[in-house]
Scaffold this active site. Structure first.
Site, mmCIF file in Angstrom:
data_model
loop_
_atom_site.group_PDB
_atom_site.id
_atom_site.type_symbol
_atom_site.label_atom_id
_atom_site.label_comp_id
_atom_site.label_asym_id
_atom_site.label_seq_id
_atom_site.Cartn_x
_atom_site.Cartn_y
_atom_site.Cartn_z
ATOM 1 C CG ASP A 13 -1.790 -1.275 1.307
ATOM 2 O OD1 ASP A 13 -2.093 -1.870 0.244
ATOM 3 O OD2 ASP A 13 -2.357 -1.666 2.552
ATOM 4 C CD GLU A 14 4.615 -0.354 -0.333
ATOM 5 O OE1 GLU A 14 4.056 -0.830 -1.058
ATOM 6 O OE2 GLU A 14 5.373 -1.307 0.225
ATOM 7 C CE LYS A 16 2.354 -2.566 -4.216
ATOM 8 N NZ LYS A 16 2.226 -2.007 -3.006
ATOM 9 N N GLY A 40 -4.374 -4.277 -3.634
ATOM 10 C CA GLY A 40 -5.481 -3.348 -3.902
ATOM 11 C C GLY A 40 -4.940 -1.968 -4.335
ATOM 12 C CG HIS A 41 -2.137 -2.085 -6.946
ATOM 13 N ND1 HIS A 41 -1.324 -2.718 -7.959
ATOM 14 C CD2 HIS A 41 -1.818 -2.550 -5.872
ATOM 15 C CE1 HIS A 41 -0.704 -3.736 -7.207
ATOM 16 N NE2 HIS A 41 -0.890 -3.377 -5.917
ATOM 17 C CB THR A 42 -5.844 3.684 -4.824
ATOM 18 O OG1 THR A 42 -6.031 2.707 -3.733
ATOM 19 C CG2 THR A 42 -7.088 4.624 -5.032
ATOM 20 C CD GLN A 223 0.622 -9.166 -2.586
ATOM 21 O OE1 GLN A 223 0.977 -9.735 -3.443
ATOM 22 N NE2 GLN A 223 -0.583 -8.465 -2.855
ATOM 23 C CB THR A 298 -7.224 -0.786 -1.684
ATOM 24 O OG1 THR A 298 -6.582 0.573 -1.306
ATOM 25 C CG2 THR A 298 -8.011 -0.248 -2.764
#
Ligand code: GDP
Ligand code: IMO
Ligand code: MG
Length: 424
Positions: A13-14, A16, A40-42, A223, A298
């Site tokens: 959750d950085e 990416k 979960g990529h926002t 991840q 997310t």
């Protein structure tokens, strides 16, 4: 031609997704190489928010082809739902390719994930309960079902029956759970197969041809380094290899092909799920960061644990991944605090160290050594468009991070949107 990899350097959750979306603009192929819908990529594009779990974050650019390669485990129902959502928004899904070698998440994987977590009681790992661990376990146990098996109904049905004959015993007799009906699963998955077969390809050939044609390829890490099965805080990790090397094993390219590796981090640290976290702030600072950074998962909506940036960990990630540059996010968020702390070393039994220990008992003995930085609370940096435009105090913080980690900061996030990135 370039082959670039984007990896997480912390516990996920950085941010990416935001950089993958940005770098996808200059890429022909975007390849998601590890994990599953635990990710979960926002992406925030023109104010609209997209949460990507399986479809590569390059999909929002009309010219890119997107590949889900062999290192990924796919829950077909989740993938189809995501494809439908994106189709409704006008994105062309004929650009999505699925490796025939990718493993499929089955209902018994989800059930076992849940039952195993429950059985662990107080030492639960805090998994996403998406069946990720059990699916990778079947892969290494050599009883997994792959995307290519979806193409052959007889082979698929035989594998489901054979697997369930054993899994049901475990579900029922070991965990006291409810056994699953193989025929219902075979019927359900036959529908998914119909939808997915047109997308299933030999991705080794697809990616290899792209390399031969000198195309630009972007690898999407999910991840992160400290969740990596080998290099993370084991056993509080995921069951795959998210590190840059995972792009090779997870897609079938040689390590010499990779030109650049971007390590994504936040200007602080967050973690969802259980496990050690040396710089965690279980106090009003941690709460403040969570609220300012909207730190809620997310994928699962769980509140994220928050703390100061740990440069020892980023330095470790730099080595493990061979990072060529850092992409730092939430500089806007951290600047809203009164003062900022950066962990520049650990002190273990009175001795200063820069090592990131494997043994969690050793990690528990590591006390962060902090340096304090003045904040730039009085300045709104959301409109800065160059490194030079950032307040001097913010640059000082970034430059100390570079110094401790030994990697230059190339990209800086000052907000969630596609436009909120400073390229140095
Ligand atoms: P990923 O899994 O690494 O792609 O990251 P997530 O999407 O799970 O979490 C990152 C969160 O931070 C998302 O809500 C992003 O919209 C948000 N975000 C990313 N970069 C920035 C930034 O520079 N500033 C702020 N305020 N939010 C950001
Ligand atoms: P992205 O790609 C944050 C964590 C889970 C749990 C551990 C094991 O969005 O950064 P799993 O379900 O994988 O067996 O859970 O790993 N985890 C993540 N945490 N971001 C992720 O992905 C994660 N994927 C898994 O919370 O602690
Ligand atoms: Mg995420």
């Amino acid at each position: 031609m370039s082959v670039r990899v984007v990896v997480g350097t912390q516990w996920g959750d950085e941010g990416k997704g935001k950089y993958i979306d940005m770098l996808a603009e200059g890429s022909d192929l975007v390849v998601r190489y590890s994990g599953g819908n635990n990710a979960g990529h926002t992406l925030v594009v023109n104010g609209e928010k997209y949460a990507m779990h399986l479809v590569p974050s390059g999909m929002l650019h009309a010219h890119t082809r997107c590949v889900i390669s062999n290192g990924v485990v796919i829950d077909p129902a989740v993938l189809i739902r995501e494809m439908d959502l994106l189709t409704d928004k006008g994105f062309d899904m004929s650009r999505l390719y699925i490796s025939e070698r990718a493993h499929i998440i089955m209902p018994y994987h989800r059930v076992l994930d849940e039952l195993q977590e429950k059985a662990r009681g107080g030492s639960a790992l805090g998994t996403t309960k998406r069946g990720i661990g059990p699916a990778y376990a079947d892969k290494t146990e050599r009883c997994g079902i792959r995307a290519c098996d979806l193409k052959d109904p007889e082979v698929f049905a035989a594998k489901v029956r054979e697997n369930l004959a054993f899994k049901n015993l475990v579900i029922e007799r070991v965990y006291g759970g409810v056994p699953l009906d193989p025929e219902a699963i075979i019927e359900e998955y036959a529908k998914y197969a119909q939808r997915l077969i047109p997308h299933i390809v030999d991705s080794v050939q697809l990616i290899g041809d792209a390399i031969d044609a000198n195309l630009d390829i972007l690898y999407e890490g999910a991840q992160a380094t400290c969740l990596d099965l080998d290099f993370g805080t084991y056993p509080y990790v995921t069951s795959s290899n998210p590190i840059a090397g995972g792009a090779c094993t997870g897609s079938g390219i040689g390590p010499r092909r990779i030109d650049e590796v971007y390590g994504v981090l936040k200007a602080y640290t967050s973690r969802v799920g259980e496990g050690p976290f040396p710089t965690e702030q279980k106090n009003e600072i941690g709460d403040r960061i969570r609220e300012l950074g909207h730190e809620y998962g997310t994928t699962t909506g769980r509140p994220r644990r928050c703390g100061w940036l740990d440069a020892v960990m980023i330095r470790y990630a730099a080595r493990v991944n061979g990072l060529t540059s850092l992409a730092i996010n939430h500089l806007d968020t951290i600047g809203k605090l009164e003062a900022i702390r950066l962990c520049v070393a650990y002190e273990k039994d009175g001795v200063r160290t820069m090592g990131f220990p494997a043994d969690l008992k050793d990690l528990a003995r590591c006390v962060p050594v902090y340096e304090e930085f003045e904040s730039w609370q009085d300045v709104d940096i959301s409109h800065c468009r160059s490194y030079e435009a950032l307040p001097k105090k913010a640059r000082k913080y970034l430059e100390r991070i570079e110094e401790v980690c030994g990697v230059p900061v190339g990209l800086i996030g000052i907000g969630p949107g596609r436009e909120s990135i400073i390229q140095r």
